[in-house]
Each structure stands twice: as structure tokens, then as C-alpha cells.
Design a protein around this motif. Structure first.
Motif, PDB file in Angstrom:
ATOM      1  N   ASN A 168       0.832  -1.212   0.000  1.00  5.72           N
ATOM      2  CA  ASN A 168       0.000   0.000   0.000  1.00  5.72           C
ATOM      3  C   ASN A 168       0.864   1.259   0.000  1.00  5.72           C
ATOM      4  O   ASN A 168       0.647   2.174  -0.796  1.00  5.72           O
ATOM      5  CB  ASN A 168      -0.940   0.020   1.207  1.00  5.72           C
ATOM      6  N   GLN A 169       1.845   1.301   0.876  1.00  5.91           N
ATOM      7  CA  GLN A 169       2.703   2.485   0.964  1.00  5.91           C
ATOM      8  C   GLN A 169       3.537   2.651  -0.311  1.00  5.91           C
ATOM      9  O   GLN A 169       3.768   3.773  -0.769  1.00  5.91           O
ATOM     10  CB  GLN A 169       3.602   2.393   2.194  1.00  5.91           C
ATOM     11  N   THR A 170       3.955   1.546  -0.904  1.00  9.18           N
ATOM     12  CA  THR A 170       4.711   1.605  -2.157  1.00  9.18           C
ATOM     13  C   THR A 170       3.843   2.171  -3.276  1.00  9.18           C
ATOM     14  O   THR A 170       4.301   3.015  -4.065  1.00  9.18           O
ATOM     15  CB  THR A 170       5.248   0.206  -2.525  1.00  9.18           C
ATOM     16  N   MET A 171       2.599   1.753  -3.352  1.00 12.10           N
ATOM     17  CA  MET A 171       1.681   2.264  -4.374  1.00 12.10           C
ATOM     18  C   MET A 171       1.419   3.756  -4.171  1.00 12.10           C
ATOM     19  O   MET A 171       1.378   4.530  -5.138  1.00 12.10           O
ATOM     20  CB  MET A 171       0.369   1.476  -4.355  1.00 12.10           C
ATOM     21  N   ILE A 172       1.265   4.177  -2.924  1.00  8.53           N
ATOM     22  CA  ILE A 172       1.078   5.596  -2.619  1.00  8.53           C
ATOM     23  C   ILE A 172       2.279   6.390  -3.110  1.00  8.53           C
ATOM     24  O   ILE A 172       2.136   7.417  -3.777  1.00  8.53           O
ATOM     25  CB  ILE A 172       0.872   5.803  -1.099  1.00  8.53           C
ATOM     26  N   ARG A 173       3.472   5.909  -2.798  1.00 11.30           N
ATOM     27  CA  ARG A 173       4.700   6.634  -3.164  1.00 11.30           C
ATOM     28  C   ARG A 173       4.951   6.636  -4.668  1.00 11.30           C
ATOM     29  O   ARG A 173       5.434   7.624  -5.214  1.00 11.30           O
ATOM     30  CB  ARG A 173       5.904   6.035  -2.423  1.00 11.30           C
ATOM     31  N   MET A 174       4.642   5.531  -5.340  1.00 10.28           N
ATOM     32  CA  MET A 174       4.915   5.455  -6.775  1.00 10.28           C
ATOM     33  C   MET A 174       3.851   6.131  -7.635  1.00 10.28           C
ATOM     34  O   MET A 174       4.178   6.742  -8.652  1.00 10.28           O
ATOM     35  CB  MET A 174       5.056   3.989  -7.221  1.00 10.28           C
ATOM     36  N   PHE A 175       2.590   6.011  -7.244  1.00 12.50           N
ATOM     37  CA  PHE A 175       1.502   6.446  -8.121  1.00 12.50           C
ATOM     38  C   PHE A 175       0.596   7.514  -7.517  1.00 12.50           C
ATOM     39  O   PHE A 175      -0.326   7.982  -8.170  1.00 12.50           O
ATOM     40  CB  PHE A 175       0.661   5.240  -8.557  1.00 12.50           C
ATOM     41  N   GLY A 176       0.837   7.896  -6.262  1.00 13.73           N
ATOM     42  CA  GLY A 176       0.031   8.934  -5.638  1.00 13.73           C
ATOM     43  C   GLY A 176      -1.408   8.530  -5.379  1.00 13.73           C
ATOM     44  O   GLY A 176      -2.272   9.385  -5.188  1.00 13.73           O
ATOM     45  N   CYS A 177      -1.672   7.227  -5.353  1.00  8.45           N
ATOM     46  CA  CYS A 177      -3.031   6.745  -5.102  1.00  8.45           C
ATOM     47  C   CYS A 177      -3.250   6.572  -3.602  1.00  8.45           C
ATOM     48  O   CYS A 177      -2.354   6.809  -2.802  1.00  8.45           O
ATOM     49  CB  CYS A 177      -3.270   5.421  -5.838  1.00  8.45           C
ATOM     50  N   GLU A 178      -4.438   6.138  -3.240  1.00 13.14           N
ATOM     51  CA  GLU A 178      -4.744   5.827  -1.840  1.00 13.14           C
ATOM     52  C   GLU A 178      -4.376   4.377  -1.555  1.00 13.14           C
ATOM     53  O   GLU A 178      -4.057   3.611  -2.463  1.00 13.14           O
ATOM     54  CB  GLU A 178      -6.229   6.058  -1.576  1.00 13.14           C
ATOM     55  N   ARG A 179      -4.460   3.995  -0.296  1.00 10.40           N
ATOM     56  CA  ARG A 179      -4.270   2.589   0.091  1.00 10.40           C
ATOM     57  C   ARG A 179      -5.287   1.749  -0.678  1.00 10.40           C
ATOM     58  O   ARG A 179      -6.225   2.267  -1.244  1.00 10.40           O
ATOM     59  CB  ARG A 179      -4.462   2.438   1.601  1.00 10.40           C
TER      60      ARG A 179
END
Length: 153
Positions: free
Chosen positions: A25-36
Motif C-alpha cells: 500500500n505504501q509503495t503504491m502511494i509513493r509510486m503512483f500517488g493513489c490511496e491505500r
């Protein structure tokens, strides 16, 4: 210190997969600016997590997600549990996924300096106990990106 009374999990979590969901989840937030993840199904053999994205990602992005998640796992980060009142973390943590009946005292899970969020599930004590993260497939049905993954031990 006495453990505060909080909501009980609705299922028995497989600790390595559930912990890696936090890292993913945190990786997706950091890479794509999405939510959890909007929705997740975490199991021992394989798991899936859905993310709301404006567009599909590439095979290279998948490899980069795997690489970054495994780098975090390999940092051997401690996973800590803390209890805080909801009003003390409001505005500091994303509370949008809390159920309406969530207790006033929240169980906060911190993975080293990488991730922090409220969670009632089971987790490993250190990321060294997870194993290797592997994305086994993905698909995009706008606006949902579904990642299917497993832990190799």
C-alpha cells in the motif's frame, strides 16, 4: 500496560501476507500517488489488492513495485503496535477505511519508518519474517488496478 479494548478482526490473518499488504500500500502511494488499497483479499496461498488509478501501469512498473517492496522487506524493519485515541491521530493518519463501529481507541501499526496506519489484523514482528514478495498477475479495469501476489518462503 494494559491492552485497550478494540474491535476484533473479522478473520484470521496470515501475518506475512497481511504485513506485506501494508508495505505494498505504501509503495503504491509513493509510486503512483493513489490511496491505500480500495479492497483487498489476503490469504496464505495468494492475495489480491485493488487500487484506484487513472490509467494502467506497465510491466516495468510491476517489476519496480516488486523490487521496492522486497527492498523494504530486506531492511529488516520492526513492526510495532501502539494504541492511540482516534482524536489524537485524526488528520495525521488516513482513517477513511475504519468501519463505522470502530472503537475510540485505535491500534496503530508502524513498519519501521516506511508505513503507519490503523489496523486490527495480525502482523509479523519484523519484515525479515515475511519472505519474498511476488506479483503473480495484474489487470486493469478502469479505474481499478488489481494486483495478485504471493509470498515465497
Amino acid at each position: 500496560m494494559e491492552t485497550p479494548e478494540i474491535n476484533t478482526p473479522k478473520k484470521d490473518y496470515f501475518e506475512p501476507s497481511h504485513t506485506v499488504e501494508h508495505i505494498l500500500n505504501q509503495t503504491m502511494i509513493r509510486m503512483f500517488g493513489c490511496e491505500r488499497s480500495k479492497n483487498a483479499h489476503i490469504e496464505r496461498k495468494k492475495s489480491k489488492a485493488d487500487y484506484v488509478l487513472e490509467k494502467n501501469i506497465s510491466d516495468n512498473d510491476i517489476l519496480e513495485i516488486e523490487k521496492r517492496v522486497n527492498e523494504v522487506i530486506n531492511r529488516n524493519l520492526d513492526v510495532n503496535i501502539d494504541y492511540r485515541k482516534r482524536e489524537d491521530v485524526k488528520g495525521l493518519l488516513d482513517l477513511s477505511k475504519l468501519p463505522e463501529d470502530a472503537s475510540d481507541t485505535l491500534r496503530i501499526v508502524t513498519i519501521g519508518d516506511y508505513d503507519i496506519c490503523p489496523c486490527i489484523g495480525k502482523h509479523v514482528e519484523n519484515t525479515s519474517q515475511i519472505g519474498r514478495f511476488k506479483i503473480i498477475s495484474y489487470d486493469f479495469n478502469s479505474p481499478i488496478l488489481r494486483l495478485r501476489f504471493k509470498i515465497e518462503r
